[in-house]
Design an enzyme around this catalytic site. Sequence first.
Site, PDB file in Angstrom:
ATOM      1  N   ASP A  15       8.440   0.269  -8.768  1.00 29.12           N
ATOM      2  CA  ASP A  15       7.974  -0.287 -10.034  1.00 29.12           C
ATOM      3  C   ASP A  15       7.716  -1.786  -9.947  1.00 29.12           C
ATOM      4  O   ASP A  15       7.153  -2.375 -10.874  1.00 29.12           O
ATOM      5  CB  ASP A  15       8.967   0.008 -11.155  1.00 29.12           C
ATOM      6  CG  ASP A  15       8.641   1.302 -11.883  1.00 29.12           C
ATOM      7  OD1 ASP A  15       7.643   1.946 -11.535  1.00 29.12           O
ATOM      8  OD2 ASP A  15       9.395   1.675 -12.803  1.00 29.12           O
ATOM      9  N   SER A  65       7.504   0.768 -18.036  1.00 30.68           N
ATOM     10  CA  SER A  65       6.671   1.170 -19.176  1.00 30.68           C
ATOM     11  C   SER A  65       7.480   1.878 -20.251  1.00 30.68           C
ATOM     12  O   SER A  65       6.917   2.274 -21.277  1.00 30.68           O
ATOM     13  CB  SER A  65       5.544   2.099 -18.701  1.00 30.68           C
ATOM     14  OG  SER A  65       4.649   1.420 -17.861  1.00 30.68           O
ATOM     15  N   ASN A 114      12.628   7.100 -11.797  1.00 30.96           N
ATOM     16  CA  ASN A 114      11.242   6.734 -11.504  1.00 30.96           C
ATOM     17  C   ASN A 114      10.451   7.978 -11.139  1.00 30.96           C
ATOM     18  O   ASN A 114      10.012   8.704 -12.010  1.00 30.96           O
ATOM     19  CB  ASN A 114      11.119   5.656 -10.437  1.00 30.96           C
ATOM     20  CG  ASN A 114       9.714   5.054 -10.415  1.00 30.96           C
ATOM     21  OD1 ASN A 114       9.032   5.042 -11.440  1.00 30.96           O
ATOM     22  ND2 ASN A 114       9.275   4.564  -9.273  1.00 30.96           N
ATOM     23  N   THR A 152      10.814  10.437 -15.709  1.00 31.65           N
ATOM     24  CA  THR A 152      11.757   9.789 -16.599  1.00 31.65           C
ATOM     25  C   THR A 152      12.166  10.845 -17.604  1.00 31.65           C
ATOM     26  O   THR A 152      11.578  11.917 -17.644  1.00 31.65           O
ATOM     27  CB  THR A 152      11.052   8.587 -17.271  1.00 31.65           C
ATOM     28  OG1 THR A 152      10.573   7.720 -16.240  1.00 31.65           O
ATOM     29  CG2 THR A 152      11.935   7.817 -18.190  1.00 31.65           C
ATOM     30  N   GLY A 195       6.966   9.559 -18.432  1.00 34.13           N
ATOM     31  CA  GLY A 195       5.555   9.646 -18.069  1.00 34.13           C
ATOM     32  C   GLY A 195       4.997   8.459 -17.319  1.00 34.13           C
ATOM     33  O   GLY A 195       3.784   8.289 -17.248  1.00 34.13           O
TER      34      GLY A 195
END
EC number: 2.3.2.2
Length: 605
Positions: A458, A488, A436, A416, A508
């Site tokens: 995801d 996230s 991703n 990302t 991350g």
Amino acid sequence: MLHRSLLPLGLIALLGLAPACQRAAAPATTAVPTASPLPAATVPVTARQAMVVSAHPEATRIGLEVLRRGGNAYDATVAVQFALAVCLPAAGNIGGGGFVVYRGADGAVGALDFRETAPAKASRDMYLDKQGNVIPDLSTRGHLAAGVPGTVAGMWELHQKLGKLPWRELVQPAVELATQGVRLTEKEAAGLNANRQVFFTTNELPAGFPVVGVFAAQAEGAAPYVRYTEGGHLLDVDWHAGDTLRQPQLAATLTRIRDAGRSGFYAGPTANLIIQEMLLGNGLITQADLDQYQPRWRTPLRGRYRQYEVISMPPPSSGGVALLQLLQMLEPFDLRRLGWHSAEAVHLITEAERRVYADRATYLGDPDFGRVPVAQLLAPDYLKQRMAGVTPGSGATPSAQVAAGAGLPGYESDQTTHYSIVDATGNAVSCTTTLNGAYGSKVVVAGAGFLLNNEMDDFSVKPGVPNSYGVTGGAANAIGPGKRMLSSMTPSIITEKGKLRLVVGTPGGSTIITSVLQATLNVLDYGLDPQQAVAAPRLHHQWLPDHIDVEAGALTPAAEAELQRRGYKLNPRGAWGRIDAIERQPDGTLRGGADPRGDDTAAGY
């Protein structure tokens, strides 16, 4: 036959002892033997009016030029996004999606969700074999891994609502960058080399496929991330730092976006090329999926931590909920007194993370497809109950004994990039955007020159089975047509006494939440400048697997021994994340923090 990851991360800068005046900030009587010395003082980039911090020097330069020409932070966001699609192919994109959190100079806040969606033909068990087992790589590599891209629609929507300069002026720099070429950094050259074979095999044309039109162009170098011979065969030659990466087909695609806005991507020639690519690789995205894609304006989450207000992204990002949970769980403890990365502080932070990630796996997903109990997850009484039994001096709680909090209603989801921007009037943008995995699905849209995401991974491909980041999910994040996958990503803005204090975010994967947490604590609790805060070595725990990831230099030997005595398993690993932050000081000066793990760059005026 014709042919059409995480980017290796640099080692973090070595940490030295802080200056004597800094070490003396905490009273000597509170010194903790296991604590690490604060990271060495730095000279962060400072500016009086405006600042951009992004993952690539070219993107930062372009964003800053927009601000100098009188553009606002939202204009610069658009320009930086399209520039990153050219100069940072591992994560910058037009074939992915992301989130924006903003705070206007007038204090108004907002959040824009341009996350990818599952194609209409997607199904809950599409990555399972007949025995119900996950088929390796199917959700991470190739055409089936791609969700419907949201980036171009998101940037168009942001500009329509908040932009100031003409759209054409904001996309043009990326067109020029793709046409003239971008000089590869050492890290990007290494990333392209490491993925050369997978680019080659993922974009292989089937035997007997007619070599005409865009596919003939592909053989002539349209897939810019590998080198070909004149006969269309892979050339086994490495990229090197300083080589020029030219992307003429991407330039043509960006030109269509420049001239036609959203329609330059979701309709016309570019859309036709995406559909052709799907047919070539048995992908699922259709013209109807492209037509129906819409970004969503959402109400940002707002919470308190000590004297600060924290503004962050709501679901379908798990980041904002998790960050606010963590900060509220930790607020009762004097982390500064305990010492930076002391065994005691790490114990408390880890136990909070363990419980938050368990909640994430159970309750969080796309709010458009069911009820996400955000208010309950952030309720003070609930969070106190979650931390019951976690006290200074106590030992590790095995993750097998930690489930999601009881009593909440059921859900009715690492590569990302992030950039932070503050303009001269005080508008602030925190934007995290993604493909991703590194280089997404590794699929280059033939004739259009851009990479497709692999965001379908995801989703919870199968409840209880970890995704590529090791994150376990449940039914709340199951695959569904048109659904947004859980993320996230944690773009965040923090204010103090009604004034901007910090803009922060990072890539991350599953480590995003804990990285943003640590950078925030580093600035607000430990008094580090933003460059120190983002460069400092990090720790991470995500409930499952049950261990603490440890960057080199993050713990003293005494802290490691004490944590192991308490029952924690430590897992040394390479560097992760690339935090980009801007701190506003009381006198209005802006200070930038650009993560040394990447090619991140801060600049301002």
